[in-house]
Design a protein around this motif. Sequence first.
Motif, PDB file in Angstrom:
ATOM      1  N   ALA A  42      14.244  82.114   5.154  1.00 29.13           N
ATOM      2  CA  ALA A  42      13.832  80.900   4.455  1.00 29.13           C
ATOM      3  C   ALA A  42      12.968  81.209   3.243  1.00 29.13           C
ATOM      4  O   ALA A  42      12.922  80.445   2.285  1.00 29.13           O
ATOM      5  CB  ALA A  42      13.079  79.972   5.414  1.00 29.13           C
ATOM      6  N   LEU A  48      20.760  76.997  -0.214  1.00 26.49           N
ATOM      7  CA  LEU A  48      21.179  76.675   1.154  1.00 26.49           C
ATOM      8  C   LEU A  48      22.485  77.352   1.543  1.00 26.49           C
ATOM      9  O   LEU A  48      22.705  77.692   2.711  1.00 26.49           O
ATOM     10  CB  LEU A  48      21.326  75.159   1.309  1.00 26.49           C
ATOM     11  CG  LEU A  48      20.003  74.365   1.349  1.00 26.49           C
ATOM     12  CD1 LEU A  48      20.296  72.876   1.379  1.00 26.49           C
ATOM     13  CD2 LEU A  48      19.198  74.762   2.575  1.00 26.49           C
ATOM     14  N   LEU A  51      21.461  80.362   3.124  1.00 27.02           N
ATOM     15  CA  LEU A  51      20.612  80.268   4.321  1.00 27.02           C
ATOM     16  C   LEU A  51      21.452  80.163   5.589  1.00 27.02           C
ATOM     17  O   LEU A  51      21.178  80.849   6.592  1.00 27.02           O
ATOM     18  CB  LEU A  51      19.689  79.063   4.192  1.00 27.02           C
ATOM     19  CG  LEU A  51      18.781  78.793   5.400  1.00 27.02           C
ATOM     20  CD1 LEU A  51      17.819  79.945   5.597  1.00 27.02           C
ATOM     21  CD2 LEU A  51      18.031  77.488   5.249  1.00 27.02           C
ATOM     22  N   TYR A  52      22.483  79.305   5.574  1.00 29.48           N
ATOM     23  CA  TYR A  52      23.274  79.096   6.795  1.00 29.48           C
ATOM     24  C   TYR A  52      23.979  80.370   7.261  1.00 29.48           C
ATOM     25  O   TYR A  52      23.974  80.695   8.460  1.00 29.48           O
ATOM     26  CB  TYR A  52      24.286  77.974   6.566  1.00 29.48           C
ATOM     27  CG  TYR A  52      23.637  76.631   6.356  1.00 29.48           C
ATOM     28  CD1 TYR A  52      22.735  76.109   7.287  1.00 29.48           C
ATOM     29  CD2 TYR A  52      23.901  75.878   5.220  1.00 29.48           C
ATOM     30  CE1 TYR A  52      22.131  74.883   7.075  1.00 29.48           C
ATOM     31  CE2 TYR A  52      23.304  74.648   5.014  1.00 29.48           C
ATOM     32  CZ  TYR A  52      22.418  74.152   5.943  1.00 29.48           C
ATOM     33  OH  TYR A  52      21.830  72.945   5.747  1.00 29.48           O
ATOM     34  N   SER A  83      27.476  70.782   6.758  1.00 30.36           N
ATOM     35  CA  SER A  83      26.739  71.628   5.823  1.00 30.36           C
ATOM     36  C   SER A  83      27.208  73.075   5.894  1.00 30.36           C
ATOM     37  O   SER A  83      27.161  73.787   4.894  1.00 30.36           O
ATOM     38  CB  SER A  83      25.232  71.566   6.111  1.00 30.36           C
ATOM     39  OG  SER A  83      24.745  70.269   5.916  1.00 30.36           O
ATOM     40  N   TYR A  84      27.641  73.513   7.073  1.00 37.20           N
ATOM     41  CA  TYR A  84      28.128  74.891   7.217  1.00 37.20           C
ATOM     42  C   TYR A  84      29.143  74.896   8.351  1.00 37.20           C
ATOM     43  O   TYR A  84      28.950  74.262   9.398  1.00 37.20           O
ATOM     44  CB  TYR A  84      26.961  75.832   7.527  1.00 37.20           C
ATOM     45  CG  TYR A  84      27.401  77.274   7.739  1.00 37.20           C
ATOM     46  CD1 TYR A  84      27.745  78.064   6.646  1.00 37.20           C
ATOM     47  CD2 TYR A  84      27.477  77.815   9.009  1.00 37.20           C
ATOM     48  CE1 TYR A  84      28.159  79.374   6.835  1.00 37.20           C
ATOM     49  CE2 TYR A  84      27.880  79.129   9.204  1.00 37.20           C
ATOM     50  CZ  TYR A  84      28.223  79.916   8.111  1.00 37.20           C
ATOM     51  OH  TYR A  84      28.635  81.213   8.287  1.00 37.20           O
ATOM     52  N   LEU A 184      14.660  75.076  12.035  1.00 32.14           N
ATOM     53  CA  LEU A 184      15.711  75.034  11.018  1.00 32.14           C
ATOM     54  C   LEU A 184      15.398  73.986   9.944  1.00 32.14           C
ATOM     55  O   LEU A 184      15.593  74.220   8.742  1.00 32.14           O
ATOM     56  CB  LEU A 184      17.065  74.730  11.671  1.00 32.14           C
ATOM     57  CG  LEU A 184      18.262  74.653  10.709  1.00 32.14           C
ATOM     58  CD1 LEU A 184      18.417  75.977   9.971  1.00 32.14           C
ATOM     59  CD2 LEU A 184      19.532  74.299  11.469  1.00 32.14           C
ATOM     60  N   ILE A 188      15.191  74.655   6.012  1.00 32.85           N
ATOM     61  CA  ILE A 188      16.053  73.959   5.046  1.00 32.85           C
ATOM     62  C   ILE A 188      15.204  73.308   3.952  1.00 32.85           C
ATOM     63  O   ILE A 188      15.520  73.380   2.755  1.00 32.85           O
ATOM     64  CB  ILE A 188      16.915  72.905   5.771  1.00 32.85           C
ATOM     65  CG1 ILE A 188      17.938  73.602   6.666  1.00 32.85           C
ATOM     66  CG2 ILE A 188      17.619  72.001   4.764  1.00 32.85           C
ATOM     67  CD1 ILE A 188      18.720  72.652   7.542  1.00 32.85           C
ATOM     68  N   GLU A 189      14.093  72.665   4.340  1.00 32.04           N
ATOM     69  CA  GLU A 189      13.229  71.999   3.368  1.00 32.04           C
ATOM     70  C   GLU A 189      12.648  73.001   2.375  1.00 32.04           C
ATOM     71  O   GLU A 189      12.566  72.738   1.169  1.00 32.04           O
ATOM     72  CB  GLU A 189      12.104  71.261   4.095  1.00 32.04           C
ATOM     73  CG  GLU A 189      11.291  70.334   3.217  1.00 32.04           C
ATOM     74  CD  GLU A 189      12.115  69.150   2.736  1.00 32.04           C
ATOM     75  OE1 GLU A 189      11.736  68.576   1.696  1.00 32.04           O
ATOM     76  OE2 GLU A 189      13.133  68.814   3.372  1.00 32.04           O
ATOM     77  N   LYS A 192      15.339  74.035  -0.048  1.00 30.52           N
ATOM     78  CA  LYS A 192      15.636  72.948  -0.984  1.00 30.52           C
ATOM     79  C   LYS A 192      14.576  72.860  -2.071  1.00 30.52           C
ATOM     80  O   LYS A 192      14.876  72.668  -3.258  1.00 30.52           O
ATOM     81  CB  LYS A 192      15.734  71.618  -0.239  1.00 30.52           C
ATOM     82  CG  LYS A 192      17.042  71.412   0.491  1.00 30.52           C
ATOM     83  CD  LYS A 192      17.092  70.028   1.098  1.00 30.52           C
ATOM     84  CE  LYS A 192      18.444  69.755   1.753  1.00 30.52           C
ATOM     85  NZ  LYS A 192      18.508  68.395   2.336  1.00 30.52           N
TER      86      LYS A 192
END
Length: 856
Positions: A42, A48, A51-52, A83-84, A184, A188-189, A192
Amino acid sequence: MEEPSQQVRRLSRRTARLESLLKKYKRKSQLQYTLIQLSEQASTVAELTLLYPAIHNILSQYLPSKSFYVVLQNRFTQALELSYFVDEKDGISVPLHEAHHFKDGVTGFVFKSGETVYLTKDNMLARAKAGDFKIMGSQAEHWVGVPIYRDGAIIGVMVSQSYLADQAYSDDQIELLEVMSLYLATAIERVKKRELLESEVKIRTRALMQSNEALNKEIENRKRALERQQILFKISELATQFSDIDDVYQQVHDIIRSITFADNLYIALYDTEKNWLTFPYHIDEKTSYKPRPFAKGYSELVIRTEQSQLIDSIRAKALALDGTVERPAGYNHKLAATSWLGAPLKTATGVIGLIACQAYDHKYEFNYDDVELISFVSNQIATVLQTHLANQALKISHQQLEHRVAEKTKELQQTNLHLQMQMEERKKIEQQLYHDAHHDSLTGLPNRSLFLTQLEKTLKKHHRYPEDNFAVLFIDLDKFKDINDELGHQAGDQFLVWVAQSFSECIREHDLLARLAGDEFVILLDHLTDRQQAEDVAKRIIKVMQQPFCLKGVCMQSGASIGITYSNKLYRNTDEIIRDADAAMYYAKNAGRGRYEFYHPLLTASSNGHKQQEQHHLDKLPTHFRCTEIVNWSDNAQPIGFLEAFGEHPVLGSTSFDILKKFAAEKSQLLEIELHLLNKAQEITHSRDEDMLFGCSAMLLESAHFDALKQQLKRQEKALCLLFEESEIRFASSQQILNLRTLADMGIPIGLNNFGKDRCDLTLISQVDFTYLLLSSTFSKRVLQQTSYEVQLQGILAVTKVKSVKVIARGPAILNFRSLLEKHGLQLFFGKQQMLDKNKGRKAFIQNLDNESVPS
């Protein structure tokens, strides 16, 4: 003693407990390591989409996760969006893009329930039949879904599934998924925000680059404008500094050489009547130019089209083929230029010729930037060349003369209209002249008005705090007239600017340097502790002025005569301070120039007390009067004389009483001298035919002295015109103005002297019925040099015409500019240089009225 069997059982229990603790520790360690990996990802991944896969890679180390996807809720549409997604069987063939796809499936069931769901294939089929959800995509053997929370609200689901029956999910693996889901949302935040920050950085970087490009473009435009301004300055010098046309041509060549390639240049002039081309100036390495009839050459193409022409080898061939250009017989094409550029010389009457540059053997290729620059220069130079050519011409055609008269008439009409608007809007005029009232337009220094205002503040401060001393230095430049005569008035202006800069470097930052008028400067030194500080400043100024002033290879030696007055408690107004500093300056100038003197009440007296008293009584000095005739160029010339009183001072020699009166000790003595001189002037006026003008002090208009003045004026048989200094009347009291009007009502002619010396106040003319108005020599010179002063003169003439006031131009050599001043409507001139009257054949003169004539 414990039995062996009991020991075995106890050890077995401890071993089991240790194994349990070890397994628990291993699971906790595994969870901790997984969270550390998630935190690192992260913090490092840039977006993103990276990230996934990183999360997927971490999970694949601890559980079956070849088929893995993440679904998040869209905060705007509230729909679950993928999203993934990675799947062993479905790939991307499943229509995941359809609306509400996840809502009806097992993923939506987890999202609604908010709890972790673990299903085998049989469990999933059974619950699907029960209507809990719909089965989407390929059927997995094992399926586990974990809700994703942020701030207590569910935002999505993380799913891992296996298509192999023997790959089940243990409680530890499910716990690992739950722990991962807890962190998670935070990961994610963070990613972003990093994406948003990088996006803003890119946007701002792009905006900054665009701003820099605009700034560079603006800098380039300003640089180009500055270069063109410098060119205009050089061209403006051609009209005034050079009288020989050949010198003008050479300067034009130098100007063009400074902006482009001009090793080969010629100037051609076109005679429209003879249809002939002449080449008064040409510098060329291969070609010689001789006058020839108008034909079809490059030069003729420029004149015909009245446009600049850029011709290279290719265009030269095209022009020759279509017959636009024709070469004479026997022309040697090896001498042809490989690049040629010509610009027309356009004036108000048409094209008078052209300027052309050319290059051989591809030494230089002219471009359109060169075309723009030379076109710009040629448009400015054309008028200058026409002016010089007109001075050499024998006559001007009737058509050209009518055109010039029409243009001048139009200009005068516009000027008159402008002046009428100015008179109707006096407030706007005062705003327009405000800056001139406080600063010198040439040097940018404060002028007399601003200096006197500051001096008055300093004097009041000295009265409150006597220990805070000040000094005033009155500076008069030596041999300034020689510089003007030898190098010209423009050089004189440059010299004054240099002097102002040099003086500024000799004083402190809070000291005040001002230009009174002409070559007179004053300095106010504040916060002084002793007289030596003022003396040090004077020495620095004298040292600076010992340096020669050089311009264009000619050097002139100037200097400075300085009068210094130091603060004392007896000073009550600024006039006294300026008077004493001025008196000390005149003493320094008469004592040899290039020096300074402190003012002292006994400055002009000897050490003997009895002689000191006698020399202070200026009315005891030998006196004589001189009358200078004012030249009148009108048809009905009325003789006018300007009467001046002189005294033979033992130190200063023959000096004007206007200067000697500054050394008077008391005001009562000044009044006595004024009335005495006025009485003698009345006696002289009685025996003269012409109108006589005589300068007086505004002190006579004070209430205490006005009755004596009226009594003396009533005794005169012929009216003597009393001239008062404009600077004194401008600061006169209301009672003095009222007494001045009383003189006019009595029929006594009155006038203003030295009008416009440091400002142009039209209200003075409208307040009182003056008979004469004498312009200062400074204003008369500025009218001939600066357009803005022409407008001020038109305003003066408009007001004086309404008031029937006679305006007299004044200056040391103003008659040399008679023809220039006459175009503004001036007919009366006053100077000290002899000038032949074109109508009556007599000369202006200066006469000693003690029956002794002296040359002017």
